[in-house]
Design an enzyme around this catalytic site. Structure first.
Site, short mmCIF file in Angstrom:
data_model
loop_
_atom_site.label_atom_id
_atom_site.label_comp_id
_atom_site.label_asym_id
_atom_site.label_seq_id
_atom_site.Cartn_x
_atom_site.Cartn_y
_atom_site.Cartn_z
N GLU A 70 0.82 -1.21 0.00
CA GLU A 70 0.00 0.00 0.00
C GLU A 70 0.86 1.26 0.00
O GLU A 70 0.55 2.23 -0.70
CB GLU A 70 -0.93 0.02 1.21
CG GLU A 70 -1.78 1.28 1.24
CD GLU A 70 -2.76 1.34 2.39
OE1 GLU A 70 -3.67 2.18 2.32
OE2 GLU A 70 -2.61 0.58 3.35
N ASP A 85 -0.47 -5.02 3.18
CA ASP A 85 -1.01 -3.83 3.84
C ASP A 85 -0.39 -3.79 5.23
O ASP A 85 -0.74 -4.59 6.10
CB ASP A 85 -2.53 -3.88 3.94
CG ASP A 85 -3.13 -2.53 4.31
OD1 ASP A 85 -2.38 -1.68 4.85
OD2 ASP A 85 -4.32 -2.31 4.07
N ILE A 87 -0.58 -1.64 7.74
CA ILE A 87 -1.58 -1.34 8.76
C ILE A 87 -2.91 -1.10 8.05
O ILE A 87 -3.13 -0.03 7.48
CB ILE A 87 -1.23 -0.11 9.63
CG1 ILE A 87 0.16 -0.23 10.25
CG2 ILE A 87 -2.28 0.06 10.73
CD1 ILE A 87 0.59 1.00 11.04
N ASP A 88 -3.77 -2.10 8.06
CA ASP A 88 -5.12 -1.92 7.53
C ASP A 88 -5.97 -1.38 8.69
O ASP A 88 -6.09 -2.02 9.73
CB ASP A 88 -5.67 -3.25 7.04
CG ASP A 88 -7.06 -3.10 6.42
OD1 ASP A 88 -7.41 -1.98 6.02
OD2 ASP A 88 -7.78 -4.11 6.34
N THR A 90 -5.64 2.30 9.44
CA THR A 90 -4.69 3.27 10.00
C THR A 90 -5.37 4.29 10.91
O THR A 90 -4.79 4.71 11.92
CB THR A 90 -3.93 3.99 8.87
OG1 THR A 90 -3.26 3.01 8.07
CG2 THR A 90 -2.91 4.96 9.42
N ASP A 212 -6.24 -4.67 0.58
CA ASP A 212 -7.32 -4.71 1.56
C ASP A 212 -7.99 -6.08 1.60
O ASP A 212 -8.42 -6.54 2.66
CB ASP A 212 -8.40 -3.67 1.25
CG ASP A 212 -7.88 -2.25 1.32
OD1 ASP A 212 -7.21 -1.91 2.32
OD2 ASP A 212 -8.16 -1.46 0.39
#
Length: 264
Positions: A70, A85, A87-88, A90, A212
């Site tokens: 990402e 990802d 930190i999905d 954030t 995601d």
């Protein structure tokens, strides 16, 4: 299958290490480093540091593989691609809310074959290997089946751009009276894992990116859910829908006339 299992071990190991780093280094209130699609779509320094850690771990064991992240975009090419990802969720991470995750998947020739979603604050690491089931803490996951639309607990999410949010709010107004209730967790990968674990019955959202849904989508599918888009298309940034067969079709038929892929 043996190669898939090896990838499964790797994604879990790296997702766990990344989660430990984030817990150790997260300050009491992380600061926004930058914004992306809108002022509410934020990046923290730890987003970037975590992705750098994940990329370095992948390159140490699989130096020739491609990586799509990402924060860092795509690098490399080949049959194998890692989708990351760091930190999905954030915004949840920024505010100290518990629904954020590290999500890592491996794709071979365009098919996701292994995935791990580490919902770090809850200490839960969801894993799946294509054809090998979905797992959490040694327990095989099964999505809820036989749930009619009117008794379904459905998760969803919202985009960052105001026009898209207006449409999503309009659609939600049509969906909410037809289902048991709505949940909005704020991290798509975790929402998909919640379908896998039977914590919600279904999930839909417009505007997701591959990082995601790659790992969470495999986990949900391996738990027996159907994951797809509208009108028989695969799930994509256009639209993602996830539920067991039966409820999937009911949600689909409710959503389709509302044109949920529009942004205005």
């Amino acid at each position: 299958m043996e190669t898939r299992v090896i990838f499964g071990h790797l994604v879990e190991e790296i997702a766990r290490e990344a989660g430990e780093m984030l817990l150790a280094k997260r300050p009491a209130r992380p600061e926004v480093l930058a914004t992306k699609s809108s002022p509410t779509d934020v990046v923290t320094a730890l987003d970037r540091a975590c992705e750098e850690l994940i990329r370095s771990r992948i390159k140490a064991v699989r130096p020739d593989d491609a990586i799509l992240g990402e924060e860092g975009g795509e690098a490399g090419e080949g049959r194998v691609r890692w989708i990351v990802d760091p930190i999905d969720g954030t915004v949840n991470f920024l505010y100290g809310l518990p629904e954020w995750a590290v999500s890592i998947a491996v794709e071979v020739d365009g098919e996701v074959v292994a995935g791990a979603v580490n919902v770090v604050p809850r200490g839960e690491v969801f894993t799946a290997v294509k054809g090998g089931g979905a797992w959490l803490a040694g327990e095989r996951l099964r999505c809820n089946t036989g749930v009619p639309l009117e008794r379904a607990l459905v998760a969803t999410g919202f985009g960052y751009e105001s026009g898209r949010r207006r449409v999503q709010a309009e659609i939600l107004g049509h969906v909410l009276p037809r289902v048991r209730d709505i949940r909005r967790g704020g991290a798509a990968s975790s929402d998909l894992c919640s379908v896998a674990a039977g914590r919600v019955d279904g999930y839909y959202e417009r505007g997701l990116n591959p990082w995601d849904y790659a790992a969470g989508g495999l986990i949900a599918a391996e738990a027996g859910a159907r994951v797809g888009g509208l009108s028989g298309r695969p799930n994509s940034p256009g639209f993602t829908l996830c539920a067991a067969s039966g409820l999937f079709e009911e949600l689909h038929d409710l959503l389709l006339p509302l044109d949920p892929e529009r942004d205005a």
